[in-house]
Design a protein around this motif. Sequence first.
Motif, PDB file in Angstrom:
ATOM      1  N   ALA A  70     -11.858  34.603  90.474  1.00 17.93           N
ATOM      2  CA  ALA A  70     -12.524  34.885  89.201  1.00 17.93           C
ATOM      3  C   ALA A  70     -11.728  35.888  88.368  1.00 17.93           C
ATOM      4  N   LEU A  71     -11.160  36.903  89.029  1.00 18.77           N
ATOM      5  CA  LEU A  71     -10.393  37.916  88.306  1.00 18.77           C
ATOM      6  C   LEU A  71      -9.141  37.312  87.677  1.00 18.77           C
ATOM      7  N   GLY A  72      -8.433  36.475  88.436  1.00 19.88           N
ATOM      8  CA  GLY A  72      -7.238  35.838  87.886  1.00 19.88           C
ATOM      9  C   GLY A  72      -7.557  34.981  86.677  1.00 19.88           C
ATOM     10  N   ASN A  73      -8.643  34.214  86.763  1.00 22.95           N
ATOM     11  CA  ASN A  73      -9.024  33.368  85.628  1.00 22.95           C
ATOM     12  C   ASN A  73      -9.415  34.203  84.414  1.00 22.95           C
ATOM     13  N   ALA A  74     -10.063  35.343  84.657  1.00 17.85           N
ATOM     14  CA  ALA A  74     -10.473  36.204  83.546  1.00 17.85           C
ATOM     15  C   ALA A  74      -9.268  36.850  82.867  1.00 17.85           C
ATOM     16  N   ILE A  75      -8.247  37.190  83.653  1.00 19.18           N
ATOM     17  CA  ILE A  75      -7.066  37.856  83.086  1.00 19.18           C
ATOM     18  C   ILE A  75      -6.166  36.867  82.354  1.00 19.18           C
ATOM     19  N   PHE A  76      -5.881  35.724  82.989  1.00 21.21           N
ATOM     20  CA  PHE A  76      -4.861  34.817  82.452  1.00 21.21           C
ATOM     21  C   PHE A  76      -5.438  33.635  81.675  1.00 21.21           C
ATOM     22  N   ARG A  77      -6.721  33.370  81.815  1.00 16.34           N
ATOM     23  CA  ARG A  77      -7.385  32.286  81.083  1.00 16.34           C
ATOM     24  C   ARG A  77      -6.566  30.992  81.121  1.00 16.34           C
ATOM     25  N   PRO A  78      -6.442  30.380  82.318  1.00 16.53           N
ATOM     26  CA  PRO A  78      -5.621  29.167  82.442  1.00 16.53           C
ATOM     27  C   PRO A  78      -6.261  27.980  81.733  1.00 16.53           C
ATOM     28  N   GLY A  79      -5.446  26.959  81.484  1.00 10.93           N
ATOM     29  CA  GLY A  79      -5.939  25.753  80.826  1.00 10.93           C
ATOM     30  C   GLY A  79      -5.082  24.558  81.177  1.00 10.93           C
ATOM     31  N   ASN A  80      -5.459  23.388  80.670  1.00 10.26           N
ATOM     32  CA  ASN A  80      -4.761  22.146  80.991  1.00 10.26           C
ATOM     33  C   ASN A  80      -3.747  21.728  79.927  1.00 10.26           C
ATOM     34  N   ASN A  81      -3.718  22.396  78.790  1.00 13.59           N
ATOM     35  CA  ASN A  81      -2.777  22.029  77.736  1.00 13.59           C
ATOM     36  C   ASN A  81      -1.354  22.439  78.117  1.00 13.59           C
ATOM     37  N   PRO A  82      -0.336  21.714  77.615  1.00 13.99           N
ATOM     38  CA  PRO A  82       1.064  22.042  77.944  1.00 13.99           C
ATOM     39  C   PRO A  82       1.436  23.483  77.613  1.00 13.99           C
ATOM     40  N   GLY A  83       0.850  24.040  76.587  1.00 21.94           N
ATOM     41  CA  GLY A  83       1.182  25.402  76.201  1.00 21.94           C
ATOM     42  C   GLY A  83       0.659  26.459  77.153  1.00 21.94           C
ATOM     43  N   TYR A  84      -0.147  26.049  78.129  1.00 19.67           N
ATOM     44  CA  TYR A  84      -0.729  26.998  79.082  1.00 19.67           C
ATOM     45  C   TYR A  84       0.086  27.117  80.370  1.00 19.67           C
ATOM     46  N   GLN A  85       1.259  26.486  80.428  1.00 24.46           N
ATOM     47  CA  GLN A  85       2.000  26.436  81.687  1.00 24.46           C
ATOM     48  C   GLN A  85       2.360  27.829  82.200  1.00 24.46           C
ATOM     49  N   LEU A  86       2.842  28.702  81.327  1.00 23.81           N
ATOM     50  CA  LEU A  86       3.209  30.047  81.766  1.00 23.81           C
ATOM     51  C   LEU A  86       1.983  30.813  82.244  1.00 23.81           C
ATOM     52  N   ARG A  87       0.871  30.644  81.534  1.00 27.60           N
ATOM     53  CA  ARG A  87      -0.372  31.291  81.972  1.00 27.60           C
ATOM     54  C   ARG A  87      -0.773  30.801  83.364  1.00 27.60           C
ATOM     55  N   ASN A  88      -0.672  29.500  83.565  1.00 24.44           N
ATOM     56  CA  ASN A  88      -1.087  28.927  84.845  1.00 24.44           C
ATOM     57  C   ASN A  88      -0.203  29.421  85.986  1.00 24.44           C
ATOM     58  N   ILE A  89       1.109  29.467  85.735  1.00 21.91           N
ATOM     59  CA  ILE A  89       2.028  29.956  86.765  1.00 21.91           C
ATOM     60  C   ILE A  89       1.736  31.421  87.080  1.00 21.91           C
ATOM     61  N   SER A  90       1.525  32.212  86.045  1.00 21.99           N
ATOM     62  CA  SER A  90       1.219  33.635  86.250  1.00 21.99           C
ATOM     63  C   SER A  90      -0.093  33.804  87.002  1.00 21.99           C
ATOM     64  N   ASN A  91      -1.059  32.958  86.686  1.00 24.43           N
ATOM     65  CA  ASN A  91      -2.354  33.025  87.357  1.00 24.43           C
ATOM     66  C   ASN A  91      -2.216  32.704  88.844  1.00 24.43           C
ATOM     67  N   HIS A  92      -1.459  31.640  89.161  1.00 24.67           N
ATOM     68  CA  HIS A  92      -1.241  31.276  90.564  1.00 24.67           C
ATOM     69  C   HIS A  92      -0.537  32.406  91.317  1.00 24.67           C
ATOM     70  N   ALA A  93       0.497  32.968  90.705  1.00 23.24           N
ATOM     71  CA  ALA A  93       1.245  34.040  91.367  1.00 23.24           C
ATOM     72  C   ALA A  93       0.367  35.265  91.592  1.00 23.24           C
ATOM     73  N   PHE A  94      -0.425  35.619  90.590  1.00 21.20           N
ATOM     74  CA  PHE A  94      -1.321  36.772  90.718  1.00 21.20           C
ATOM     75  C   PHE A  94      -2.316  36.563  91.857  1.00 21.20           C
ATOM     76  N   LYS A  95      -2.897  35.374  91.918  1.00 23.31           N
ATOM     77  CA  LYS A  95      -3.905  35.109  92.947  1.00 23.31           C
ATOM     78  C   LYS A  95      -3.294  35.128  94.344  1.00 23.31           C
ATOM     79  N   TYR A  96      -2.101  34.548  94.478  1.00 27.17           N
ATOM     80  CA  TYR A  96      -1.490  34.515  95.809  1.00 27.17           C
ATOM     81  C   TYR A  96      -1.133  35.922  96.278  1.00 27.17           C
ATOM     82  N   LEU A  97      -0.482  36.689  95.415  1.00 27.73           N
ATOM     83  CA  LEU A  97      -0.075  38.040  95.812  1.00 27.73           C
ATOM     84  C   LEU A  97      -1.289  38.938  96.038  1.00 27.73           C
TER      85      LEU A  97
END
Length: 453
Positions: A70-97
């Motif tokens: 929930a925290l990762g989604n609140a910080i990075f606000r991921p989405g499915n649009n092509p312009g969200y790729q960097l957000r999604n990658i950052s969100n995944h990295a934040f959650k894993y670490l």
Amino acid sequence: MKAQILFTALVLQFSVSLQAQDPEVYRLRLDIPLFDYPQNLSLPGYFPSMNQSLEWSRDFYELGFYGIDALGNAIFRPGNNPGYQLRNISNHAFKYLSGLAFSRYASELPIPLGVWAHEEFHRTVLGEAGVPSKNGNWLFHRWDGTVYGIPDEMLEILKADEPDRLLNSYVAGVQYEVILNRRISTGDFYHHRSLAKNALLLYNAWYVHNYFRFSTSAASDSVKIIAPPHEDPDPALRDYAGADLTAWAADMFNPGLPYTETRDPFPNGEGVNRRVGFSDLSSEAQEYLVRQKRLSLLNFLNPAILFVNRIRLSPEFSFNLFTQYAPTHFGNDIALFVPLKIMDHNLLVNAHRYGNRSAAGYGIGLGVFDFRLSERMSADMEMDLWNQPASFWLNEKKAGGSLSIRPQFIISRAISGYIRLSGKTHGWQMGNPYLEKNLSVQLGMNINVGIPD
């Protein structure tokens, strides 16, 4: 460092293509065992049973990862649009670490997480043998990762009268990390998760291997010298095992020696120094323990550690596979687990090699999970057959098996209740404190929270 984080996130993204898309993605799945017969009536402290320790700690990990998700989604606000790729990658990295940090550091908190459950597994085996103890990683007791409350005399009696139970108690702690990984790996395989616990799988595999590394190094000898001045003068208030794995090796390779003769006197105090250093072991015991350290690397052979929770070959067929190693009172268990998803059917096939000092026996198992019986009822069924060594020194084998049936009653989309009936013959089974035959009944409930449609 940035390159490593980016690589981790890209692997996470790639792994999605190897996993089937479930009709529902779960944010939270809790299994809450409420009553466990006979353990909740027969153990010295009544609660918790071994399975309750396992599932309650898994629930606390679930809640922790739920919060990270929930925290990762609140910080990075991921989405499915092509312009969200960097957000999604950052969100995944934040959650894993964050998940890795939570697994490493929160596990030591004096609440139902890793170290607490590790100690409870020790305590349950001791309690089943009639030896009461206290958890030294519980906020209402103390916070030092010990099991205490056992005098030297009781340990001496236990080794003389029930040596297998004493040996089983030593290694029950690391068996917790192993079986927790099994439950997580299969659970995240059958049910797609918004945040799988890959980081926790890595931490638990590292924990077991690192414990063997410590036990086979000079550090175990140093701690044997450094620790006693900081321990209680009363033997009963010290950790009952010291270092679990060197204690296991010492008593396993010296079955005829009294407990107190395999330990040194406690310096400037009463009783014995319960800590055994690697150099205290015989050369054969040292070689054996080093082999077990190498075998513990098998716990890393799990694709889910590398973010591959499920390998999809077709819309109707998915699988995964992972190996596990665990020390036992007779030696070790090396196992291969293959979870399968065939259409809507969840299956688990497993094979085991049970080894002692010089021989081996074998076992197989089959599980069926979430089998729908009606609109309001499903069931799990597990069956295992084994031919295990009678002890570390005897090559005689003992055949046996276990059967477990768990009907589940669906109350609502999020809540269900269950009753689990399980029975076993003589033999060792991970997650079960009984070495003799046993019949158990468990009552509990499940809470499952999916992503809203």
